[in-house]
Design an enzyme around this catalytic site. Structure first.
Site, PDB file in Angstrom:
ATOM      1  N   ASP A  13      -1.298  -0.592  12.927  1.00 25.59           N
ATOM      2  CA  ASP A  13       0.022  -0.199  12.407  1.00 25.59           C
ATOM      3  C   ASP A  13       0.223   1.316  12.567  1.00 25.59           C
ATOM      4  O   ASP A  13       0.391   2.056  11.603  1.00 25.59           O
ATOM      5  CB  ASP A  13       0.164  -0.592  10.918  1.00 25.59           C
ATOM      6  N   ASP A  18      -4.656   5.167  13.281  1.00 25.81           N
ATOM      7  CA  ASP A  18      -4.676   4.118  14.310  1.00 25.81           C
ATOM      8  C   ASP A  18      -4.615   4.755  15.697  1.00 25.81           C
ATOM      9  O   ASP A  18      -5.363   4.395  16.606  1.00 25.81           O
ATOM     10  CB  ASP A  18      -3.477   3.185  14.175  1.00 25.81           C
ATOM     11  N   ASN A  42       1.942   0.692   7.771  1.00 25.35           N
ATOM     12  CA  ASN A  42       2.288   2.113   7.580  1.00 25.35           C
ATOM     13  C   ASN A  42       3.790   2.338   7.680  1.00 25.35           C
ATOM     14  O   ASN A  42       4.335   3.240   7.044  1.00 25.35           O
ATOM     15  CB  ASN A  42       1.576   2.977   8.624  1.00 25.35           C
ATOM     16  N   THR A 126      -6.821  -2.423  12.791  1.00 28.87           N
ATOM     17  CA  THR A 126      -6.752  -1.222  11.939  1.00 28.87           C
ATOM     18  C   THR A 126      -5.502  -1.214  11.069  1.00 28.87           C
ATOM     19  O   THR A 126      -5.039  -0.157  10.624  1.00 28.87           O
ATOM     20  CB  THR A 126      -6.789   0.060  12.803  1.00 28.87           C
ATOM     21  N   PHE A 167      -5.178  -0.280   1.241  1.00 26.69           N
ATOM     22  CA  PHE A 167      -3.833  -0.558   1.763  1.00 26.69           C
ATOM     23  C   PHE A 167      -3.803  -1.756   2.717  1.00 26.69           C
ATOM     24  O   PHE A 167      -2.992  -2.672   2.552  1.00 26.69           O
ATOM     25  CB  PHE A 167      -3.305   0.701   2.477  1.00 26.69           C
ATOM     26  N   ASN A 168      -4.641  -1.756   3.760  1.00 26.29           N
ATOM     27  CA  ASN A 168      -4.551  -2.803   4.792  1.00 26.29           C
ATOM     28  C   ASN A 168      -4.752  -4.206   4.209  1.00 26.29           C
ATOM     29  O   ASN A 168      -4.075  -5.142   4.599  1.00 26.29           O
ATOM     30  CB  ASN A 168      -5.586  -2.579   5.901  1.00 26.29           C
ATOM     31  N   HIS A 240     -10.028   6.906   8.750  1.00 26.89           N
ATOM     32  CA  HIS A 240     -10.296   5.499   8.446  1.00 26.89           C
ATOM     33  C   HIS A 240     -10.453   4.651   9.722  1.00 26.89           C
ATOM     34  O   HIS A 240     -11.501   4.085   9.990  1.00 26.89           O
ATOM     35  CB  HIS A 240      -9.142   4.916   7.612  1.00 26.89           C
ATOM     36  N   ASP A 241      -9.389   4.565  10.497  1.00 29.37           N
ATOM     37  CA  ASP A 241      -9.350   3.601  11.602  1.00 29.37           C
ATOM     38  C   ASP A 241     -10.353   3.882  12.720  1.00 29.37           C
ATOM     39  O   ASP A 241     -10.954   2.941  13.256  1.00 29.37           O
ATOM     40  CB  ASP A 241      -7.925   3.523  12.166  1.00 29.37           C
TER      41      ASP A 241
HETATM   42  O1  RIB Z   1      -6.165   2.566   3.827  1.00 30.04           O
HETATM   43  C1  RIB Z   1      -6.168   3.166   5.094  1.00 30.04           C
HETATM   44  C2  RIB Z   1      -5.536   2.276   6.112  1.00 30.04           C
HETATM   45  O2  RIB Z   1      -4.162   2.072   5.794  1.00 30.04           O
HETATM   46  C3  RIB Z   1      -5.534   2.873   7.526  1.00 30.04           C
HETATM   47  O3  RIB Z   1      -5.610   1.842   8.464  1.00 30.04           O
HETATM   48  C4  RIB Z   1      -4.191   3.534   7.614  1.00 30.04           C
HETATM   49  O4  RIB Z   1      -3.713   3.631   8.970  1.00 30.04           O
HETATM   50  C5  RIB Z   1      -3.342   2.566   6.849  1.00 30.04           C
HETATM   51  O5  RIB Z   1      -3.015   1.501   7.734  1.00 30.04           O
HETATM   52 CA    CA Z   2      -3.930   1.680  10.199  1.00 25.19          CA
END
Ligand code: RIB
Ligand code: CA
Length: 317
Positions: A13, A18, A42, A126, A167-168, A240-241
């Site tokens: 996203d 990403d 996102n 991701t 979040f994801n 993160h990704d």
């Molecule tokens: O929590 C972090 C994740 O949420 C990452 O993948 C960021 O790009 C958002 O998608």
């Molecule tokens: Ca992401």
């Protein structure tokens, strides 16, 4: 003899992190990127799809790009403009898309690629797991052609969007539940590791100093991405990704524990939590390789080196 390239599907996203994960994947030359698929998270699916096309144009990813599903399987869409901006990829100017969108939707394109591939396919996810869950639900027979799924998502001790949920996973807990029950080999880059995968402003400068167009854009993405995290007290940008790609390239860079992870889909306060069973007895069968720590300096070096791979590449912006 050079190693056979790993057939890869990038699903995300974009999203600044990403985009950097995709920059790393393309730079590594270890993958044959067979498809890029967008998912909402996102930003809206329209915006993440547009961003995916522009990132592929910038990086020279020559693969079909397909639009994913507009929201979670049983969730209303929500986005994260505070982190990634109104476009989902605010900051540097990017090229206009050089390719048309695939006529297939993301799960269809994933299924076609996996079905047509002689080698088992790896999926790097991701964003929310909506597309992957839709793929596995519509085509369970293709599971045996999927080598592994390396995903950024979850957190075994805490969340970021809620106290319990990352979040994801929170964007689509039902999809995550399908994926974690699928029996496919999973690498889970949760907040446990990704909040330690920090790039500092001096790393941004090292990347900028690489001096090519992709390095410049990547440094700008990092500057923008860090802006939000600095307000939370982070000393650097948590990448993160890119962890979900880096572990495929250099697993030795990570501390990995195998746990049985379940997804909370019903909790009033805990919906979207990734619950690991860390009890040590025979009845617990792990379903995920959980990344718990990272050699940060080596990880940062990997991102800097990846930017160097784009020497000599320039597109019209
Ligand atoms: O929590 C972090 C994740 O949420 C990452 O993948 C960021 O790009 C958002 O998608
Ligand atoms: Ca992401």
């Amino acid at each position: 003899m050079d190693k056979k390239k790993i057939p890869l599907i990038l699903d995300g996203d974009p999203g600044h992190d990403d985009a950097i994960a995709w920059m790393l994947a393309k730079a590594s030359q270890r993958f044959e990127i067979k498809a890029v698929t967008s998912v909402s998270g996102n930003q809206t699916i329209e915006k993440t799809t547009y961003n995916a096309l522009r990132i592929c144009t910038l990086l020279g990813i020559d693969a079909p790009v397909a639009m994913g599903l507009p929201h979670g399987l049983l969730s209303e869409p929500f986005d994260a403009p505070s982190v990634h901006g109104q476009s989902g990829l605010d900051g540097p100017r990017l090229p206009m898309p050089a390719m048309e969108l695939s006529p297939l939707r993301a799960p269809q394109l994933m299924a076609k690629v996996i079905c047509d591939s002689e080698e088992k396919v790896t999926i790097v996810s991701t964003g929310a797991l909506t597309n992957v869950a839709a793929l596995l639900t519509a085509h369970p027979e293709l599971k045996e052609n999927i080598e592994r799924i390396s995903l950024m998502g979850g957190g075994l001790t805490h969340g970021n969007w809620t106290p319990a949920a990352e979040f994801n996973i929170l964007v689509d807990p039902e999809a995550a539940d399908i994926v974690f029950r699928s029996g496919i080999e999973l690498y889970m880059a949760g907040l446990d590791v990704t909040e330690k995968a920090l790039l500092y402003p001096e790393d941004f400068q090292r990347i900028r100093a690489v001096g090519n167009q992709v390095a410049e854009v990547t440094a700008d993405w990092l500057d923008f991405f860090y802006r939000f995290h600095r307000t939370l007290g982070y000393s650097g940008a948590p990448l993160h990704d890119p962890c979900a790609v880096a572990v495929l390239l250099h697993p030795e860079m990570f501390t990995i524990k195998d746990y049985h992870v379940e997804i909370e889909t019903a909790g009033e306060y805990s919906r979207g939590a990734t619950v690991a069973d860390m009890r040590d007895f025979d009845g617990v069968i792990p379903n995920a390789h959980c990344l718990m720590d990272v050699d940060r300096d080596s990880f940062a070096e990997l991102i800097v080196e990846a930017a160097k791979a784009y020497e000599g590449r320039t597109v019209e912006i």
